[in-house]
Write a protein that holds these residues in place. Structure first.
Motif, PDB file in Angstrom:
ATOM      1  N   GLU A  54       2.126   1.923  -3.474  1.00 12.04           N
ATOM      2  CA  GLU A  54       1.101   2.535  -4.319  1.00 12.04           C
ATOM      3  C   GLU A  54       0.901   4.001  -3.959  1.00 12.04           C
ATOM      4  O   GLU A  54       0.740   4.861  -4.831  1.00 12.04           O
ATOM      5  CB  GLU A  54      -0.222   1.768  -4.177  1.00 12.04           C
ATOM      6  N   LEU A  55       0.924   4.301  -2.664  1.00 21.27           N
ATOM      7  CA  LEU A  55       0.757   5.685  -2.249  1.00 21.27           C
ATOM      8  C   LEU A  55       1.960   6.534  -2.655  1.00 21.27           C
ATOM      9  O   LEU A  55       1.817   7.707  -3.028  1.00 21.27           O
ATOM     10  CB  LEU A  55       0.544   5.754  -0.731  1.00 21.27           C
ATOM     11  N   TRP A 106      -5.843   5.625   2.592  1.00 25.84           N
ATOM     12  CA  TRP A 106      -4.967   4.450   2.671  1.00 25.84           C
ATOM     13  C   TRP A 106      -4.075   4.442   3.904  1.00 25.84           C
ATOM     14  O   TRP A 106      -3.127   3.667   3.982  1.00 25.84           O
ATOM     15  CB  TRP A 106      -4.092   4.367   1.427  1.00 25.84           C
ATOM     16  N   ARG A 160       0.761   1.956   7.456  1.00 24.03           N
ATOM     17  CA  ARG A 160       0.866   0.973   6.390  1.00 24.03           C
ATOM     18  C   ARG A 160       0.447  -0.406   6.871  1.00 24.03           C
ATOM     19  O   ARG A 160      -0.061  -1.220   6.102  1.00 24.03           O
ATOM     20  CB  ARG A 160       2.296   0.935   5.850  1.00 24.03           C
ATOM     21  N   ALA A 204      -5.220   0.124   4.713  1.00 21.95           N
ATOM     22  CA  ALA A 204      -6.528   0.524   4.184  1.00 21.95           C
ATOM     23  C   ALA A 204      -7.620  -0.504   4.460  1.00 21.95           C
ATOM     24  O   ALA A 204      -8.567  -0.644   3.705  1.00 21.95           O
ATOM     25  CB  ALA A 204      -6.421   0.780   2.677  1.00 21.95           C
ATOM     26  N   VAL A 225       0.842  -1.200   0.000  1.00 26.15           N
ATOM     27  CA  VAL A 225       0.000   0.000   0.000  1.00 26.15           C
ATOM     28  C   VAL A 225       0.874   1.245   0.000  1.00 26.15           C
ATOM     29  O   VAL A 225       0.603   2.229  -0.705  1.00 26.15           O
ATOM     30  CB  VAL A 225      -0.963  -0.014   1.206  1.00 26.15           C
ATOM     31  N   LEU A 273      -7.927  -1.237  -3.588  1.00 24.48           N
ATOM     32  CA  LEU A 273      -7.609   0.160  -3.275  1.00 24.48           C
ATOM     33  C   LEU A 273      -8.544   1.119  -4.016  1.00 24.48           C
ATOM     34  O   LEU A 273      -8.933   2.153  -3.467  1.00 24.48           O
ATOM     35  CB  LEU A 273      -6.150   0.457  -3.631  1.00 24.48           C
ATOM     36  N   VAL A 282      -4.841   5.346  -9.233  1.00 25.79           N
ATOM     37  CA  VAL A 282      -4.310   4.176  -8.531  1.00 25.79           C
ATOM     38  C   VAL A 282      -3.457   3.364  -9.500  1.00 25.79           C
ATOM     39  O   VAL A 282      -3.921   2.997 -10.594  1.00 25.79           O
ATOM     40  CB  VAL A 282      -5.454   3.301  -7.976  1.00 25.79           C
ATOM     41  N   THR A 288     -11.743   2.014  -2.273  1.00 23.96           N
ATOM     42  CA  THR A 288     -11.710   2.919  -1.123  1.00 23.96           C
ATOM     43  C   THR A 288     -11.813   4.380  -1.536  1.00 23.96           C
ATOM     44  O   THR A 288     -11.851   5.257  -0.664  1.00 23.96           O
ATOM     45  CB  THR A 288     -10.404   2.720  -0.327  1.00 23.96           C
TER      46      THR A 288
END
Length: 453
Positions: free
Chosen positions: A40-41, A65, A75, A79, A37, A104, A116, A107
């Motif tokens: 990805e962020l 997230w 983390r 999420a 996650v 993701l 994303v 969300t």
């Protein structure tokens, strides 16, 4: 459910890997999920950094997230995604990133969903996540090694002049010192720490086949800066080149981890040997007992460290094999084999280094046992010195006779005093093991001064 069916829950709680129990949270499935996650962020933050995405939108996605991509606790919550469910969903596509992206997106409001995983491929996110996990694990290993080094430096200083029998090929050789032996352990840990600190742990951002074409298509010329911003957002290094099939970040990490477990294994192996009942020169605090022998005081920490040191090199060998077989622009199977192998290597190193910090603090020397073992061979421990000093004085044959007499328990000092040729020699000094330790004290001081000024 049949009576012999497995109980649902975690597959590996460390029941068969006690060296890692309590030390492997940083490499758990939850930690890996949190890192995925975070990766990805980090990409969202990078798109914002190049001006393609409003920062307010990036902040909104981050809030959904769990906060900043490097916030470990956030983390770990990942999420609200369940690691076990994600693992099951990962089977269809062969990796967990594919189902993660869909989860993701759920969300977020519809307008943010296109951002994303924008332009990325699964390997970008998974490789980056593993580097995040590795970074946190390496930091923890370094902290444990530093603690062990501090204890060993104090131990070496305390026993700088404690003369003991050195052993080569399992036999008494010449005198050494307990301090010099400890300085050797310290040297190994210090070199391993240096190598771990010098590692490059890079983010991965190459797109579908390492060309980064998708990022250019989506972001224009501004996307050229995206990889650097991605690495910066995550606190990782920027490798410059895509390393989808050039796996040096993984193999260099593996080699550094094995160097650490090698050094820890050397320490543990010496402790196991020197704490044998018939040797008894070292102890490491209260050890573990036996289910059948209540008198036992086993050096459990050293035993567990050795278990890790014995397994680690072959894990690194597997990672090298995977690197050598990383065909085309994404490996089929070799990449997948890396994930659990690297995680297990990190896990073992975390456990071994944590146990070493405890072991090194508990080390104690039995001075009486050291002296007893030093005298076991009735002066043969000084055979090399006697040969060097006495051969020019009394000849090689008579030196051989002295050595034979010592081996039979004879009074070497008395025999020497009866020889007219040795009248001017300091016989007691010649036969004192403390006078034949060479540069041992200097080496200890240098080691402590260089590593722990």
């Amino acid at each position: 459910m049949p009576s012999d069916a497995p109980v649902p829950g975690a597959f590996d709680r460390g029941l068969l890997a006690p060296v890692a129990v309590g030390q492997d949270a940083l490499v758990s499935d939850e930690a890996v999920l949190g890192a995925l996650v975070g990766a990805e962020l980090g990409l969202v933050r990078a798109w914002a950094a190049v001006g393609a995405l409003p920062r307010a939108d990036a902040d909104e996605m981050g809030a959904a997230w769990g906060g900043h991509p490097d916030a470990r606790a956030a983390r770990s919550r990942a999420a609200g995604i369940d690691a076990a469910e994600l693992a099951e969903a990962a089977v269809a596509g062969g990796n967990p990133v594919i189902p993660l992206v869909g989860l993701l997106k759920q969300t977020l409001p519809e307008r943010l969903r296109p951002w994303v995983h924008r332009g990325a491929t699964s390997q970008d996110i998974l490789d980056t996540a593993l580097m995040l996990v590795a970074r946190d694990a390496v930091d923890a290993v370094l902290a444990s090694l530093a603690e062990a080094e501090q204890h060993l430096a104090a131990f070496a200083a305390e026993h700088r002049d404690t003369v003991a029998a050195a052993r080569t090929l399992a036999q008494h050789a010449v005198p050494t010192t307990v301090g010099l032996r400890a300085a050797g352990w310290l040297s190994g840990l210090g070199r391993a720490s240096t190598r771990l600190r010098q590692l490059t742990l890079p983010a991965q951002l190459g797109g579908a086949a390492g060309t980064r074409a998708s990022f250019r298509e989506l972001g224009g010329d501004a996307a050229a800066a995206l990889p650097a911003h991605y690495a910066e957002a995550l606190g990782l290094d920027d490798a410059g080149m895509v390393w989808h099939t050039s796996r040096w970040p993984v193999t260099e990490l593996a080699d550094a981890l094995v160097q650490a477990t090698d050094a820890l294994g050397k320490l543990a192996g010496d402790v196991v040997t020197l704490s044998r009942t018939e040797i008894g020169e070292l102890s490491a605090g209260e050890g573990g007992g036996s289910s059948a022998m209540p008198q036992k005081n086993n050096p459990v920490a050293a035993v567990l460290i050795r278990s890790a040191a014995l397994r680690a090199p072959q894990l690194a060998a597997t990672l090298h094999l995977c690197a050598a077989l990383a065909e085309d622009e994404r490996p089929a199977g070799a990449w997948h084999a890396e994930w659990p192998t690297l995680r297990e290597l990190l896990r073992l190193t975390l456990g071994a280094s944590a146990h070493a910090a405890v072991l090194s603090a508990a080390l104690r020397v039995d001075l009486a046992a050291v002296a007893r073992n030093l005298a076991l061979t009735h002066g043969l421990i000084l055979a090399e010195r006697l040969s060097i000093v006495l051969t020019p004085v009394i000849g090689a044959d008579r030196v051989a006779g002295l050595v034979a007499a010592a081996g039979a328990g004879g009074d070497v000092a008395g025999l020497l005093r009866d020889m007219p040729e040795t009248a001017g020699l300091d016989i007691d000094g010649l036969l004192d093991p403390a006078g034949y330790t060479g540069d041992a004290a200097v080496a200890v001081e240098r080691m402590i001064g260089e590593e722990h000024p």
